[in-house]
Design a protein around this motif. Structure first.
Motif, mmCIF file in Angstrom:
data_model
loop_
_atom_site.group_PDB
_atom_site.id
_atom_site.type_symbol
_atom_site.label_atom_id
_atom_site.label_comp_id
_atom_site.label_asym_id
_atom_site.label_seq_id
_atom_site.Cartn_x
_atom_site.Cartn_y
_atom_site.Cartn_z
ATOM 1 N N LEU A 179 -32.688 38.178 35.615
ATOM 2 C CA LEU A 179 -31.971 38.183 34.340
ATOM 3 C C LEU A 179 -32.484 37.094 33.404
ATOM 4 C CD1 LEU A 179 -28.330 38.780 35.637
ATOM 5 C CD2 LEU A 179 -29.765 40.397 34.376
ATOM 6 N N SER A 180 -32.922 35.964 33.968
ATOM 7 C CA SER A 180 -33.416 34.874 33.129
ATOM 8 C C SER A 180 -34.673 35.276 32.379
ATOM 9 C CB SER A 180 -33.696 33.636 33.995
ATOM 10 O OG SER A 180 -32.497 33.105 34.507
ATOM 11 N N ASN A 181 -35.543 36.044 33.019
ATOM 12 C CA ASN A 181 -36.757 36.519 32.366
ATOM 13 C C ASN A 181 -37.235 37.774 33.089
ATOM 14 O OD1 ASN A 181 -39.119 36.997 31.023
ATOM 15 N ND2 ASN A 181 -40.214 35.229 31.858
ATOM 16 N N PRO A 182 -36.886 38.964 32.583
ATOM 17 C CA PRO A 182 -37.289 40.206 33.251
ATOM 18 C C PRO A 182 -38.796 40.340 33.417
ATOM 19 C CG PRO A 182 -35.608 40.626 31.592
ATOM 20 C CD PRO A 182 -36.041 39.203 31.400
ATOM 21 N N ALA A 183 -39.570 39.634 32.584
ATOM 22 C CA ALA A 183 -41.033 39.706 32.691
ATOM 23 C C ALA A 183 -41.597 38.680 33.670
ATOM 24 C CB ALA A 183 -41.660 39.497 31.310
ATOM 25 N N GLY A 184 -40.762 37.775 34.150
ATOM 26 C CA GLY A 184 -41.246 36.750 35.069
ATOM 27 C C GLY A 184 -41.524 37.309 36.450
ATOM 28 N N GLN A 185 -42.391 36.633 37.174
ATOM 29 C CA GLN A 185 -42.705 37.021 38.545
ATOM 30 C C GLN A 185 -41.804 36.240 39.502
ATOM 31 O OE1 GLN A 185 -46.875 36.348 39.021
ATOM 32 N NE2 GLN A 185 -47.464 37.893 37.516
ATOM 33 N N ILE A 186 -41.341 36.918 40.545
ATOM 34 C CA ILE A 186 -40.421 36.303 41.502
ATOM 35 C C ILE A 186 -41.092 36.190 42.857
ATOM 36 C CG2 ILE A 186 -38.198 36.507 42.662
ATOM 37 C CD1 ILE A 186 -37.158 38.010 40.212
ATOM 38 N N VAL A 187 -41.135 34.960 43.353
ATOM 39 C CA VAL A 187 -41.669 34.665 44.678
ATOM 40 C C VAL A 187 -40.489 34.360 45.597
ATOM 41 C CG1 VAL A 187 -43.163 33.157 46.048
ATOM 42 C CG2 VAL A 187 -43.741 33.642 43.645
ATOM 43 N N VAL A 188 -40.380 35.074 46.704
ATOM 44 C CA VAL A 188 -39.337 34.797 47.689
ATOM 45 C C VAL A 188 -40.015 34.256 48.943
ATOM 46 C CG1 VAL A 188 -37.386 35.699 48.987
ATOM 47 C CG2 VAL A 188 -37.938 36.661 46.745
ATOM 48 N N THR A 189 -39.610 33.072 49.351
ATOM 49 C CA THR A 189 -40.179 32.446 50.533
ATOM 50 C C THR A 189 -39.046 31.894 51.400
ATOM 51 O OG1 THR A 189 -41.858 30.870 51.310
ATOM 52 C CG2 THR A 189 -40.479 30.173 49.445
ATOM 53 N N GLY A 190 -39.366 31.183 52.465
ATOM 54 C CA GLY A 190 -38.342 30.606 53.324
ATOM 55 C C GLY A 190 -37.947 31.529 54.463
ATOM 56 N N CYS A 191 -36.844 31.212 55.105
ATOM 57 C CA CYS A 191 -36.483 31.853 56.371
ATOM 58 C C CYS A 191 -36.041 33.304 56.215
ATOM 59 C CB CYS A 191 -35.421 31.025 57.082
ATOM 60 S SG CYS A 191 -36.050 29.421 57.655
ATOM 61 N N TYR A 192 -35.376 33.662 55.119
ATOM 62 C CA TYR A 192 -35.006 35.068 54.879
ATOM 63 C C TYR A 192 -36.265 35.908 54.714
ATOM 64 C CZ TYR A 192 -32.586 39.006 52.506
ATOM 65 O OH TYR A 192 -32.090 40.238 52.131
ATOM 66 N N ALA A 193 -37.236 35.400 53.965
ATOM 67 C CA ALA A 193 -38.504 36.115 53.798
ATOM 68 C C ALA A 193 -39.253 36.229 55.123
ATOM 69 C CB ALA A 193 -39.372 35.392 52.766
ATOM 70 N N GLN A 194 -39.150 35.206 55.963
ATOM 71 C CA GLN A 194 -39.842 35.209 57.248
ATOM 72 C C GLN A 194 -39.234 36.215 58.222
ATOM 73 O OE1 GLN A 194 -42.613 33.436 58.319
ATOM 74 N NE2 GLN A 194 -42.450 34.650 60.190
ATOM 75 N N VAL A 195 -37.911 36.252 58.290
ATOM 76 C CA VAL A 195 -37.228 37.071 59.290
ATOM 77 C C VAL A 195 -37.080 38.523 58.837
ATOM 78 C CG1 VAL A 195 -35.015 37.384 60.481
ATOM 79 C CG2 VAL A 195 -36.019 35.114 60.289
ATOM 80 N N SER A 196 -36.884 38.764 57.539
ATOM 81 C CA SER A 196 -36.619 40.124 57.028
ATOM 82 C C SER A 196 -37.536 40.461 55.861
ATOM 83 C CB SER A 196 -35.149 40.235 56.603
ATOM 84 O OG SER A 196 -34.277 39.844 57.635
ATOM 85 N N PRO A 197 -38.871 40.418 56.044
ATOM 86 C CA PRO A 197 -39.768 40.630 54.898
ATOM 87 C C PRO A 197 -39.663 42.021 54.280
ATOM 88 C CG PRO A 197 -40.996 40.604 56.977
ATOM 89 C CD PRO A 197 -39.606 40.154 57.297
ATOM 90 N N GLU A 198 -39.431 43.050 55.107
ATOM 91 C CA GLU A 198 -39.344 44.402 54.543
ATOM 92 C C GLU A 198 -38.111 44.536 53.657
ATOM 93 O OE1 GLU A 198 -39.451 43.758 57.788
ATOM 94 O OE2 GLU A 198 -41.418 44.457 58.480
ATOM 95 N N GLU A 199 -36.997 43.955 54.113
ATOM 96 C CA GLU A 199 -35.768 44.000 53.323
ATOM 97 C C GLU A 199 -35.944 43.264 52.007
ATOM 98 O OE1 GLU A 199 -31.436 41.876 53.785
ATOM 99 O OE2 GLU A 199 -32.105 43.126 55.478
ATOM 100 N N VAL A 200 -36.571 42.088 52.051
ATOM 101 C CA VAL A 200 -36.793 41.308 50.831
ATOM 102 C C VAL A 200 -37.714 42.064 49.878
ATOM 103 C CG1 VAL A 200 -37.736 39.163 49.893
ATOM 104 C CG2 VAL A 200 -36.366 39.108 51.989
ATOM 105 N N ALA A 201 -38.747 42.696 50.420
ATOM 106 C CA ALA A 201 -39.718 43.402 49.575
ATOM 107 C C ALA A 201 -39.078 44.570 48.830
ATOM 108 C CB ALA A 201 -40.892 43.898 50.434
ATOM 109 N N ARG A 202 -37.993 45.101 49.367
ATOM 110 C CA ARG A 202 -37.320 46.232 48.706
ATOM 111 C C ARG A 202 -36.398 45.792 47.579
ATOM 112 N NH1 ARG A 202 -36.827 48.090 54.173
ATOM 113 N NH2 ARG A 202 -34.667 47.315 54.261
ATOM 114 N N LEU A 203 -36.132 44.500 47.458
ATOM 115 C CA LEU A 203 -35.230 44.023 46.418
ATOM 116 C C LEU A 203 -35.866 44.171 45.041
ATOM 117 C CD1 LEU A 203 -33.895 40.772 48.146
ATOM 118 C CD2 LEU A 203 -32.754 42.998 47.983
ATOM 119 N N ASP A 204 -35.081 44.584 44.089
ATOM 120 C CA ASP A 204 -35.576 44.832 42.742
ATOM 121 C C ASP A 204 -36.110 43.541 42.114
ATOM 122 O OD1 ASP A 204 -36.123 46.204 40.392
ATOM 123 O OD2 ASP A 204 -34.109 45.901 39.580
#
Length: 448
Positions: free
Chosen positions: A79-104
């Motif tokens: 919402l802060s910047n729809p054109a911005g790129q979002i990087v998700v890292t840390g333990c949620y990304a490590q344990v559930s990468p497929e779930e994170v990758a599906r997030l809008d």
């Protein structure tokens, strides 16, 4: 979609990046180190709610609630910047990468093994890489016992942090961090001494030694007490502060090193006891018993009477009866411990505790948490009262209106004693004069 680097070129200004960190001190330190790396390479670090070229969400996954909070923060970035790129890292990304990758809106999913490479990954990405699906860089977490390189950064202008250990060998039934962070591994003593010496020379007067479980520190047989003995022999004035310790990892040897350190190790122990009832501890697969926690607290009280001792406590663990909770309350009332961080149990799928029967209702968990928080407030007030009219040494924090004592008292300087000559990171003697609610006040006696 344009990359952050292309946006920088077209706008003729530095690309911007924003960070949001959830979870533990290790995550906070790693985010700070990443921000330093981006800044040193021409990026502008901006607040998270501002429009940025790139957003980094450094996630926690200790409970399902943590996952939901990470998802909320990701939506906030979009919402802060729809054109911005979002990087998700840390333990949620490590344990559930497929779930994170599906997030809008997610463009990068970076596991803990690749966290230090985030800047290079972002800068090398092209529109083609990101046009159809997120770039996922996750591998099995490090199973070795070797920790390569140190993570160090400033928490504030007055306090630095140095990661000496990563990973955890324990598999508590409510926790998935052992899977997200891998086996316990430690930075060699000589490397730690080199980094700490550099931080002291840079002017830090307090350095927090952090990790996922620093009580498991082991460098070819040298334990945490051995490491501390080496570190306090370094020249110049400084103090070290320890992060959470398992009760079984606080032997008398470690307590004695702190007692004998002449103030170079803060007399502040935070235990990860989690409960004060043996049946609950057994179901948690904790290794210690209540007697171990009591022994540690009693030994600290005997050898370092002014030390601050606290603990994490989970209420409402599956199967915790009213009688078992009351036993926890009775033990915590009696033990020489002056504060608790209270958490209501929250399921984390993939953990044995989430599948256990006799789950406790939210209403009961809330009531139990309220009682323990009230007990913590009472004990902390009693502890602070012990220091009325006594002098403590503070390291002055930013704003020069308050400072932190070695034994974890945050003291606010009376307005008439907030000297214009004080600077952040100054060391000062302050007499504690009064308590008002949760606040402690003092008058300045001397700048050291």
């Amino acid at each position: 979609m344009t990359t952050a680097r292309q946006q920088s070129t077209s706008n003729r200004k530095a690309p911007s990046i924003a960070f949001y960190t959830l979870g533990c001190k290790a995550n906070q330190l790693e985010s700070s180190t990443l921000a330093d790396d981006f800044q040193k390479n021409g990026w502008q670090v901006v607040p998270f709610d501002e429009s940025a070229s790139v957003y980094v969400v450094n996630t926690c996954t200790v409970t399902e609630r943590s996952d939901k909070e990470s998802q909320r923060v990701i939506r906030r970035a979009r919402l802060s910047n729809p054109a911005g790129q979002i990087v998700v890292t840390g333990c949620y990304a490590q344990v559930s990468p497929e779930e994170v990758a599906r997030l809008d809106g997610v463009h990068f999913v970076i596991g803990n093994n690749f966290k230090e490479e985030i800047r290079q990954i972002v800068e090398e990405a092209t529109p083609q890489n990101l046009s159809s699906q997120p770039l996922v860089r996750v591998s099995d977490i490090d199973k070795s016992r070797i920790m390569e390189g140190a993570t160090r950064s400033d928490i504030s202008r007055t306090r630095g942090s140095l990661k000496i250990q990563d990973g955890c060998d324990y598999k508590c039934t409510y926790c998935i961090i052992w899977e997200a962070r891998g086996k316990s591994r430690s930075l060699p003593i000589n490397d730690i001494k080199t980094h700490l010496s550099r931080m002291i020379n840079e002017g830090f007067k307090e350095v927090v030694l952090t990790g996922i479980n620093i009580g498991q520190y082991n460098d070819n047989g040298a334990d945490l007490a051995d490491l501390l003995t080496e570190l306090i022999a370094l020249p110049k004035a400084f103090r070290l502060r320890l992060t959470s310790l398992d009760p079984l990892e606080v032997p008398e040897k470690l307590i004695q090193v702190v007692a004998d350190s002449q103030g170079k190790i803060c007399p502040h122990f935070h235990l990860s006891a989690q409960s004060a009832q043996d049946d609950v501890l057994r179901r948690m697969a904790r290794r210690h018993h209540v007697a171990d926690m009591i022994r540690v607290c009693d030994t600290i009280a005997e050898k370092i009477p002014h030390a601050s001792v606290g603990s994490d406590i989970i209420v409402g663990f599956p199967g915790e009866t009213d009688e078992q909770f009351e036993e926890t309350v009775r033990v915590l009332e009696a033990v020489p411990m002056n504060y608790f961080h209270v958490f209501s149990y929250s399921k984390r799928r993939g953990t044995p505790a989430a599948e256990q029967g006799n789950q406790i209702s939210e209403r009961v968990k809330k009531s139990r948490a309220h009682r323990l928080k009230a007990l913590s407030d009472k004990k902390q007030t009693c502890y602070r009262t012990r220091f009325l009219n006594q002098t403590v040494e503070l390291i002055i924090e930013e704003g020069c209106e308050k400072g932190m004592s070695e034994n974890y008292l945050r003291v606010i300087l009376d307005p008439t004693h907030q000297s214009a000559n004080l600077q952040p990171n100054d060391k000062a003697r302050v007499q504690i004069t009064r308590l008002e609610g949760e606040h402690t006040y003092g008058t300045l006696e001397e700048v050291l």
